[in-house]
Design a protein around this motif. Structure first.
Motif, PDB file in Angstrom:
ATOM      1  N   ALA A   1       4.461 -16.153   6.081  1.00 23.46           N
ATOM      2  CA  ALA A   1       4.610 -14.710   5.857  1.00 23.46           C
ATOM      3  C   ALA A   1       3.509 -13.942   6.588  1.00 23.46           C
ATOM      4  N   CYS A   2       2.287 -14.455   6.509  1.00 26.39           N
ATOM      5  CA  CYS A   2       1.172 -13.808   7.212  1.00 26.39           C
ATOM      6  C   CYS A   2       1.375 -13.879   8.721  1.00 26.39           C
TER       7      CYS A   2
ATOM      8  N   LYS B   1      -2.857  -8.151   1.644  1.00 30.29           N
ATOM      9  CA  LYS B   1      -3.949  -8.663   2.483  1.00 30.29           C
ATOM     10  C   LYS B   1      -3.613  -8.508   3.968  1.00 30.29           C
ATOM     11  N   CYS B   2      -2.355  -8.723   4.308  1.00 32.85           N
ATOM     12  CA  CYS B   2      -1.957  -8.547   5.710  1.00 32.85           C
ATOM     13  C   CYS B   2      -2.099  -7.090   6.144  1.00 32.85           C
ATOM     14  N   ILE B   3      -1.714  -6.186   5.249  1.00 32.75           N
ATOM     15  CA  ILE B   3      -1.833  -4.764   5.597  1.00 32.75           C
ATOM     16  C   ILE B   3      -3.304  -4.380   5.745  1.00 32.75           C
ATOM     17  N   GLU B   4      -4.158  -4.912   4.852  1.00 37.80           N
ATOM     18  CA  GLU B   4      -5.600  -4.665   4.980  1.00 37.80           C
ATOM     19  C   GLU B   4      -6.119  -5.227   6.300  1.00 37.80           C
ATOM     20  N   HIS B   5      -5.679  -6.428   6.595  1.00 34.03           N
ATOM     21  CA  HIS B   5      -6.111  -7.076   7.838  1.00 34.03           C
ATOM     22  C   HIS B   5      -5.629  -6.280   9.054  1.00 34.03           C
ATOM     23  N   HIS B   6      -4.424  -5.774   8.956  1.00 37.76           N
ATOM     24  CA  HIS B   6      -3.857  -4.990  10.053  1.00 37.76           C
ATOM     25  C   HIS B   6      -4.642  -3.713  10.287  1.00 37.76           C
ATOM     26  N   ARG B   7      -5.147  -3.134   9.188  1.00 36.23           N
ATOM     27  CA  ARG B   7      -5.956  -1.908   9.330  1.00 36.23           C
ATOM     28  C   ARG B   7      -7.251  -2.211  10.071  1.00 36.23           C
ATOM     29  N   ARG B   8      -7.835  -3.350   9.724  1.00 31.07           N
ATOM     30  CA  ARG B   8      -9.105  -3.694  10.375  1.00 31.07           C
ATOM     31  C   ARG B   8      -8.891  -4.103  11.820  1.00 31.07           C
ATOM     32  N   LYS B   9      -7.806  -4.823  12.048  1.00 31.72           N
ATOM     33  CA  LYS B   9      -7.595  -5.382  13.383  1.00 31.72           C
ATOM     34  C   LYS B   9      -6.126  -5.224  13.748  1.00 31.72           C
TER      35      LYS B   9
ATOM     36  N   ILE C   1       2.324 -13.697  -5.736  1.00 28.77           N
ATOM     37  CA  ILE C   1       1.565 -14.201  -4.581  1.00 28.77           C
ATOM     38  C   ILE C   1       1.987 -13.472  -3.305  1.00 28.77           C
ATOM     39  N   TYR C   2       3.266 -13.230  -3.172  1.00 33.66           N
ATOM     40  CA  TYR C   2       3.717 -12.511  -1.975  1.00 33.66           C
ATOM     41  C   TYR C   2       3.146 -11.085  -1.941  1.00 33.66           C
ATOM     42  N   ARG C   3       3.064 -10.486  -3.089  1.00 36.42           N
ATOM     43  CA  ARG C   3       2.505  -9.133  -3.120  1.00 36.42           C
ATOM     44  C   ARG C   3       1.055  -9.140  -2.637  1.00 36.42           C
ATOM     45  N   ILE C   4       0.297 -10.099  -3.121  1.00 38.93           N
ATOM     46  CA  ILE C   4      -1.097 -10.215  -2.669  1.00 38.93           C
ATOM     47  C   ILE C   4      -1.144 -10.470  -1.163  1.00 38.93           C
TER      48      ILE C   4
ATOM     49  N   ALA D   1      -5.820 -14.169   6.732  1.00 41.24           N
ATOM     50  CA  ALA D   1      -5.112 -13.465   5.656  1.00 41.24           C
ATOM     51  C   ALA D   1      -4.681 -14.425   4.551  1.00 41.24           C
ATOM     52  N   MET D   2      -4.277 -15.605   4.952  1.00 40.64           N
ATOM     53  CA  MET D   2      -3.886 -16.612   3.959  1.00 40.64           C
ATOM     54  C   MET D   2      -5.085 -16.995   3.082  1.00 40.64           C
ATOM     55  N   GLN D   3      -6.219 -17.175   3.735  1.00 40.57           N
ATOM     56  CA  GLN D   3      -7.419 -17.530   2.973  1.00 40.57           C
ATOM     57  C   GLN D   3      -7.796 -16.415   1.997  1.00 40.57           C
ATOM     58  N   GLU D   4      -7.761 -15.200   2.476  1.00 35.72           N
ATOM     59  CA  GLU D   4      -8.078 -14.072   1.589  1.00 35.72           C
ATOM     60  C   GLU D   4      -7.071 -13.983   0.452  1.00 35.72           C
ATOM     61  N   THR D   5      -5.825 -14.292   0.766  1.00 35.53           N
ATOM     62  CA  THR D   5      -4.795 -14.253  -0.277  1.00 35.53           C
ATOM     63  C   THR D   5      -5.104 -15.251  -1.381  1.00 35.53           C
TER      64      THR D   5
END
Lengths: 284, 187
Positions: free
Chosen positions: B46-47, B92-100, B85-88, B60-64
């Motif tokens: 998913a990530c 996390k992917c959206i957060e990661h996307h914002r950063r990078k 888990i999918y929601r998390i 992202a998986m690790q952060e999840t």
């Protein structure tokens, strides 16, 4: 139904999510619009591409890294808790100290200082200072220690000894909260005290050089006596006047506000001894 | 880490959809290792769909799973563990996307060639590239529905939306995807 409306419904049409009436309307439009038919074909092909399964990639093993990060997070959290706990203890100690400190006994050496700008121009210098009145300006002495006081200075008038004793016990820390307002005119100098219940005895001294002392310093000696005397000018200084001024609130001036008139100051400056100033007048 | 495990996951695969059912005893705790073993592949893929690159997906998986571990004690089973888990993971992917921001070109380097025809690989790259150009909200519904095979109800649970909202968002995402896909495909 126009092309824009149909375009927004094509995906639902393709998924059979439209009501029969809307689906019929879309079909009617598609029959006569080549552009929308092309758009539907693209959408259909895109949906087919999405429907085909993608490669499922093997996930890397991050369990160890996750555990390490959780452990690190716990240690960080512990450090944070410890730091906040220490800060809390320090804050409690400071709070306790702040509460307990004003209750501590007051030393006789505590004093409060009020500065007033008077612009006194016609200061008259005293003909001959008394030898025993010469003091170091930087170290004001408690007036009771002055040997001239008991012999030459009459006691205060208008106030009972009980009130005077109350004044003597007023901590200098309390007097420090009072404020002074400098009236820059030649006529008056105004002292304003925010705490009417405080009865203060202040020591006045001029400290600016030149024939017209521009600054009078009210140094509230905590408690002991009030002697007004004149000091000889220093080598680089003009006439220096030092006096103890009694500041007492009364019914006439409940705000309280005390005015030292220039004439009074001049008279004080020229006098050898005085008992102090009360509401701008020289006490006998 | 040694929590008492009473996790019973009944997983079945029907028509390509993996349905994980979690049955918990009220007093029991979940075992993190079992959860990781069960869901790590789903979360990683998913990530991967959300972020494109394997390194970003791994982060992202690790952060999840760090988040899963931290919040596992407060998980009350009101939603399924899967959607939780999918929601998390999506967040996390959206957060990661914002950063990078996503870099589409990373796809060229990691897709497997063994056992796949050149046409399949190109098609998959084409699809993934088009998905990566969607907005994160549209990308999330596409990834969950098509890549992870979640139902409307599960997506609604994972995204905190109603089923109707999910359906509408999916249609919009498909329309946006078809425009990108058609443009790049020369249709």
């Amino acid at each position: 139904m126009n092309c824009k409306a149909v375009g927004s419904l094509l995906s639902e049409y393709l998924s059979d999510d439209l009501s029969p009436q809307r689906a019929r309307a879309v079909e009617d439009h598609l029959k006569q619009c080549q552009g929308c038919r092309n758009e539907l074909a693209v959408l259909e092909r895109a949906a087919q591409a999405l429907e085909r399964p993608l490669t499922v990639m093997e996930a890397p093993d991050v369990l160890g890294a996750v555990r390490a990060r959780v452990q690190d997070h716990r240690q960080t959290a512990f450090r944070l808790v410890a730091a906040w706990g220490f800060a809390g203890v320090v804050a409690l100690m400071l709070t306790f100290w702040a509460i307990a400190w004003p209750l501590a006994p007051v030393s006789d050496h505590d004093s409060a200082t009020v500065t007033i700008d008077t612009n006194v121009k016609n200061h008259r210098q005293s003909p001959e200072p008394r030898p025993d009145a010469v003091e170091d300006m930087s170290t004001p002495k408690a007036p009771t220690d002055d040997p001239t006081r008991s012999a030459d200075i009459p006691r205060r008038i208008g106030k009972s000894n009980r009130q005077m004793q109350h004044q003597f016990k007023t901590p200098a820390k309390q007097l420090k909260q009072d404020s002074a307002i400098a009236d820059t005119t030649d006529q008056v100098a105004t002292v304003e005290m925010e705490q009417p219940e405080v009865v203060a005895f202040c020591q006045v001294q001029s400290s600016k050089p030149g024939p017209a002392p521009g600054e009078l310093r009210y140094e509230c000696v905590n408690g002991q006596g009030y002697v007004y005397r004149e000091l000889p000018p220093g080598p680089d200084w003009g006439p220096q006047v030092r006096a103890d001024v009694m500041i007492v609130p009364n019914a006439d001036m409940p705000d309280p506000r005390y005015i030292l008139e220039r004439d009074s100051l001049d008279r004080l400056a020229s006098a050898g001894y005085a008992t102090g100033i009360r509401q701008g007048a020289i006490l006998p | 880490m040694n929590r008492n495990c009473s996790l019973e996951i009944e997983a079945s695969t029907a028509a390509g959809r993996d349905i994980g059912l979690l049955e918990m005893e009220s007093e029991d705790l979940l075992d993190f290792d079992s959860i990781y073993k069960r869901w790590s592949s789903f979360v990683y893929n998913a990530c991967l769909g959300m972020l494109g690159g394997p390194d970003d997906a791994q982060d992202a998986m690790q952060e999840t799973f760090v988040q899963v571990y931290k919040r596992l004690g407060s998980f009350r089973g009101e939603s399924s563990l899967k959607t939780w888990i999918y929601r998390i993971a999506i967040n996390k992917c959206i957060e990661h996307h914002r950063r990078k921001p996503v870099n589409v070109s990373v796809l060229q380097d990691w897709l497997p060639e063994d056992g796949h025809s050149c046409e399949d690989i190109l098609r998959e790259i084409h699809v993934r590239e088009a998905v990566l150009q969607l907005t994160p909200r549209h990308r999330a519904v596409i990834v969950l529905f098509y890549f992870q095979q979640l139902s409307y109800e599960e997506m609604a649970d994972a995204l905190g939306l109603s089923v109707n909202q999910v359906r509408m968002r999916l249609h919009r995402a498909k329309t946006a995807f078809s425009k990108i896909f058609g443009r790049e495909d020369g249709l």
